[in-house]
Design an enzyme around this catalytic site. Structure first.
Site, PDB file in Angstrom:
ATOM      1  CE  LYS A   1     -13.778   6.503   0.506  1.00 52.48           C
ATOM      2  NZ  LYS A   1     -13.066   6.930   1.741  1.00 52.48           N
TER       3      LYS A   1
ATOM      4  CG  HIS B   1      -2.097  -0.865   1.093  1.00 52.39           C
ATOM      5  ND1 HIS B   1      -3.265  -0.454   0.508  1.00 52.39           N
ATOM      6  CD2 HIS B   1      -2.281  -2.152   1.428  1.00 52.39           C
ATOM      7  CE1 HIS B   1      -4.129  -1.459   0.509  1.00 52.39           C
ATOM      8  NE2 HIS B   1      -3.553  -2.495   1.061  1.00 52.39           N
TER       9      HIS B   1
ATOM     10  CE  LYS C   1      -6.491  13.988  -0.221  1.00 55.47           C
ATOM     11  NZ  LYS C   1      -6.521  12.676  -0.874  1.00 55.47           N
ATOM     12  NE  ARG C   2      -3.458   7.983   6.068  1.00 56.64           N
ATOM     13  CZ  ARG C   2      -2.188   7.953   5.659  1.00 56.64           C
ATOM     14  NH1 ARG C   2      -1.204   8.248   6.480  1.00 56.64           N
ATOM     15  NH2 ARG C   2      -1.892   7.604   4.424  1.00 56.64           N
TER      16      ARG C   2
ATOM     17  CE  LYS D   1      -2.890  10.799   2.654  1.00 48.59           C
ATOM     18  NZ  LYS D   1      -3.761  10.184   1.632  1.00 48.59           N
TER      19      LYS D   1
ATOM     20  CB  THR E   1     -10.041   4.862  -1.630  1.00 45.63           C
ATOM     21  OG1 THR E   1      -9.657   5.232  -0.300  1.00 45.63           O
ATOM     22  CG2 THR E   1      -9.336   3.582  -2.030  1.00 45.63           C
TER      23      THR E   1
HETATM   24  C1  LIG Z   1     -11.765   7.105   1.958  1.00 39.86           C
HETATM   25  C2  LIG Z   1     -11.262   7.584   3.244  1.00 39.86           C
HETATM   26  C3  LIG Z   1      -9.901   7.857   3.409  1.00 39.86           C
HETATM   27  C4  LIG Z   1      -8.903   7.742   2.291  1.00 39.86           C
HETATM   28  O1  LIG Z   1      -8.802   8.993   1.636  1.00 39.86           O
HETATM   29  P1  LIG Z   1      -7.594   9.323   0.646  1.00 39.86           P
HETATM   30  O2  LIG Z   1      -7.974  10.651   0.083  1.00 39.86           O
HETATM   31  O3  LIG Z   1      -7.580   8.259  -0.377  1.00 39.86           O
HETATM   32  O4  LIG Z   1      -6.359   9.369   1.452  1.00 39.86           O
HETATM   33  C5  LIG Z   1      -9.472   8.324   4.639  1.00 39.86           C
HETATM   34  N1  LIG Z   1     -10.322   8.507   5.647  1.00 39.86           N
HETATM   35  C6  LIG Z   1     -11.646   8.265   5.531  1.00 39.86           C
HETATM   36  C7  LIG Z   1     -12.534   8.508   6.689  1.00 39.86           C
HETATM   37  C8  LIG Z   1     -12.157   7.788   4.329  1.00 39.86           C
HETATM   38  O5  LIG Z   1     -13.469   7.538   4.219  1.00 39.86           O
END
Ligand SMILES: *Cc1c(COP(=O)(O)O)cnc(C)c1O
Length: 748
Positions: free
Chosen positions: A594, A298, A482-483, A488, A590
């Protein structure tokens, strides 16, 4: 599942005098009893999915939807004078940190819905990922005691199936809690709780305890071994009950998937059991392991590639250390026959006195996969180059996906209803059907734009209620959730916002359409710089939102405690999804998928799955900028951020705000962020090319701003994203795993 019987059970529930919590438990239990009574065919072959994180989110609404009773249940209780929406306060099951854990949750959902037998194995943490709030713009962390108020009615404690996990200094009981995953099949997420002495119980107390001390590292090793050994122990024991010691047949019934390296001790435990308990030869046991295990990588970030000191493992798990050392020698003998010394060193299981967990995984696994095309190429060319050269057949790509049930049908009812009206129900089983919705059709565009407006309004209401900030109603909603991590590049967005702010104040952007920037992110407890970036963005929000000259055109909000449930609100209400990682660093992402599924355009770099998102929409529907993977090395060779800024005074103006007193910085945190851009710290100056990519980022943001003026054209881009998102459904991903890795042949 007998739907009528469930409806009757729900109708029979008396609400009088009961608390919300009591009703939550009662309604959930009614659903659970129906689920548990549904008979299951014994599968021919089962996938065991090992993951240290499962970021399930809230189960209530998702499960009622899966059972097909959500709307009716709402009506039934409304008649009784009880609003089920109050369960929006139920805590998320946040037993994960981010994308990795959420992926595991999406895969469980898809496997169940496609009818593939899969069991998830992990840890039932007493406390999930910390809860976040802001005080003076700084992150405050609070323990996430997720079971305290609402309990866990969606899981069943299975004390009858407990198993002992043995360390040198203690024996820990692993008690399974089973959560059914309802779909075409009912699969199980089995999380182990550690019981025994207070020391033993610490093992399942926290997700990712600090590992900067030796004790911290030992606790992590204990956690990893704990759930891996519990799962493998049960699987092997159950196998022998039916098949005796005929382990050659094990791979006929079982396939193991390692979600990253956290469960690699499962390999050692498997070999240990087969050789020590069942007296197979080591060579024979390794042969069976090779037909059973598979590994998903990952990340290529060096700090995330786990290595454990041999001495540390020996201290609490001497047999495991011995097995891994033996595996190292075994692999070496195999390689020595044909491979070069350099390659053997690179692939070595023991390196510099440490076990490389990734190298164990790559050696033993039948298949090793990356999570987006570009990421898999990087694995082949860089991270696992030697292994790829010598065993290229092992490597393949399976691009990540997200479940359209939670991330579309549940969180965007309005869009799902529109699809139902346009296409009937067939799209719910195959998102490819969405391509029949023409993005140039005026009625479709009108309908979509109306839905987007509703979702934006709902989001604004939610944020006002949670954060006390009233979002501008007619603005472009731009989100980066995101984190928090330097790669990022939330910092790059922060600097871009300041740039826009100064330009707006200087009257340089006369035709600017109002923009709202929405951030959501948690910073790891020990990650000081990430926390400083949160404070910086909150400082910017205060400056911008409080400035009458610009606050009708620019607004910034950093929401607190971002998690799955918050994501379900933000994503449908977003126009533009920011996916701006430094090229080569985001394995897949991911979140990007979404957003796409909900009709946001991507503004991002050519990184991770962004590349495939752009491909899927044939280019012009998304906005791409920034250095490409192939260019990074060359750029870095000649890059001096100080010089770069000296040539670009408008960028200097925004970076100067980190040190010139624009923002209060008593603790010097912002100064440290400044240093990360211009000096050698633990990384090279501006390691992630924040400044280098900033000018193009700004141009692209302004291009989006201009394009948005043509509302119809912009809606077309958004709708095209939504209707071309089939490739990013986890149903597609699971079909690929089933066919190419797990070799499951289910007729469905
Ligand atoms: C989908 C999701 C992530 C992943 O987000 P990325 O933008 O791909 O890093 C992180 N936290 C939550 C709560 C999510 O639903």
């Amino acid at each position: 599942m007998n739907r009528d019987r469930l409806i009757e059970k729900l109708k029979a529930i008396d609400v009088t005098g009961k608390t919300e919590q009591e009703l939550y438990t009662e309604i959930s239990k009614a659903c659970m009893s129906e689920i548990m009574e549904t008979p299951q065919k014994a599968p021919a072959k089962t996938v065991s999915y090992f993951s240290v994180e499962f970021l399930m989110g809230r189960m209530f609404f998702n499960n009622l939807m899966a059972l097909g009773v959500l709307d009716e249940a709402k009506e039934i209780f409304e008649e009784k004078g009880f609003d089920l929406n109050c369960f929006e306060d139920v805590e998320d099951a946040a037993l994960g940190n981010g994308g990795l854990g959420r992926l595991a949750a999406c895969y469980l959902d898809s496997a169940a819905n496609l009818g593939y037998p899969m069991c998830g194995y992990g840890i039932r943490y007493q406390y999930g990922l910390f809860k976040q709030r802001f005080e003076d713009g700084c992150q405050i962390e609070e323990a996430d005691d997720w079971l305290k108020i609402w309990g866990d009615p969606w899981s069943v404690r299975r004390a009858d199936e407990k198993i002992d996990v043995v360390f040198k200094d203690m024996t820990v009981t692993a008690v399974p809690y089973d959560m059914p995953i309802y779909g075409k099949r009912i699969n199980t997420l089995r999380l182990f709780q550690a019981e025994g002495s207070p020391e033993a119980e610490k093992i399942s107390e926290y997700l990712y305890p600090a590992d900067d001390t030796e004790d911290g590292k030992l606790l992590r090793i204990r956690q990893e071994y704990f759930f891996s050994a519990a799962a493998v122990g049960q699987l092997v024991k159950n196998f022998t009950k039916k098949n005796g010691k005929n382990f050659d047949r094990f791979p006929e019934f079982h396939v193991f998937q390692l979600n990253d390296t956290h469960a690699v001790f499962a390999v050692a435990e498997f070999l240990r059991l087969l050789t020590k308990e069942y007296k197979l030869t080591f060579v024979h046991a390794v042969d069976i392991a090779k037909k059973t295990f598979n590994y998903t990588n990952h990340t290529i970030l060096p700090e995330a590639l786990e290595c454990w000191d041999v001495k540390l493992v020996e201290k609490i798990l001497p047999e495991v250390a011995h097995i891994l050392t033996r595996l190292h020698l075994h692999a070496k003998r195999e390689w020595d026959m044909s491979y070069s010394v350099e390659d053997t060193t690179e692939m070595s299981i023991v390196r510099g006195g440490r076990f490389s967990m990734a190298n164990v995984a790559v050696y033993v696994s039948g298949r090793v996969n990356g999570v987006a095309e570009i990421h898999t190429e990087i694995l082949k060319k860089r991270l696992f180059a030697a292994a790829y050269k010598n065993a290229s057949y092992k490597f393949l790509n399976v691009t990540n996906g997200v479940t359209p049930r939670r991330w579309l049908m549940l969180c965007n009812r309005e869009l799902a209803d529109f699809y139902d009206e346009s296409l009937g129900l067939k799209w719910r089983f195959d998102l490819n059907e969405l391509r029949e919705i023409h993005c140039t059709n005026e009625n479709n565009l009108k309908a979509f734009a109306a839905i987007k407006a509703i979702k934006k309004r709902q989001l604004a209401e939610y944020i006002e209620q949670k954060e006390g900030v009233k979002l501008l109603p007619d603005a472009i909603y731009v989100s980066q959730v995101k984190r928090l991590h330097e790669y990022k590049r939330q910092l790059m967005t922060a600097l871009a916002i300041l740039y826009l702010y100064f330009d707006l104040k200087d009257g340089k952007l006369p035709d600017f359409t109002p923009m709202v920037f929405i951030f959501g992110a948690k910073a790891a407890g020990g990650y000081k710089r990430a926390k400083a970036i949160i404070k910086f963005i909150n400082d910017i929000a205060e400056l911008v939102n409080g400035d009458e000259e610009v606050n009708a055109r620019l607004q910034v909000v950093f929401v607190q405690n971002y998690g799955v449930s918050y994501a379900e609100k933000i994503i449908p209400g977003t126009d533009v999804s920011l996916q701006v990682s430094t090229a080569g660093f985001e394995a897949s992402g991911t979140g990007n998928m979404k957003f796409m599924m909900n009709g946001a355009v991507t503004l991002g770099t050519l990184d991770g799955a962004n590349i495939e998102i752009v491909e899927a929409t044939r280019g012009w529907h998304n906005y791409i900028f920034g250095a490409k993977v192939t260019e990074i090395e060359k750029i870095k060779a000649n890059y001096d951020p100080c010089e770069f800024v000296a040539q670009n005074l408008k960028i200097k103006r925004v970076t100067d705000t980190l040190t010139d007193g624009t923002f209060e910085d008593e603790g010097g945190e912002l100064k440290e962020v400044y240093a990360s851009l211009f000096e050698q710290t633990y990384n090279s100056p501006d390691h992630y090319l924040v400044l280098y990519d900033l000018p193009q980022y700004l141009e692209t943001l302004l291009m989006v701003n201009r394009d948005y003026q043509d509302k119809e054209l912009f809606a077309r881009k958004q709708l095209a994203n939504a209707t071309h998102s089939a490739r990013f459904s986890s149903d597609r991903a699971i079909e690929e795993y089933a066919e190419k890795i797990w070799k499951l042949n289910i007729s469905h």
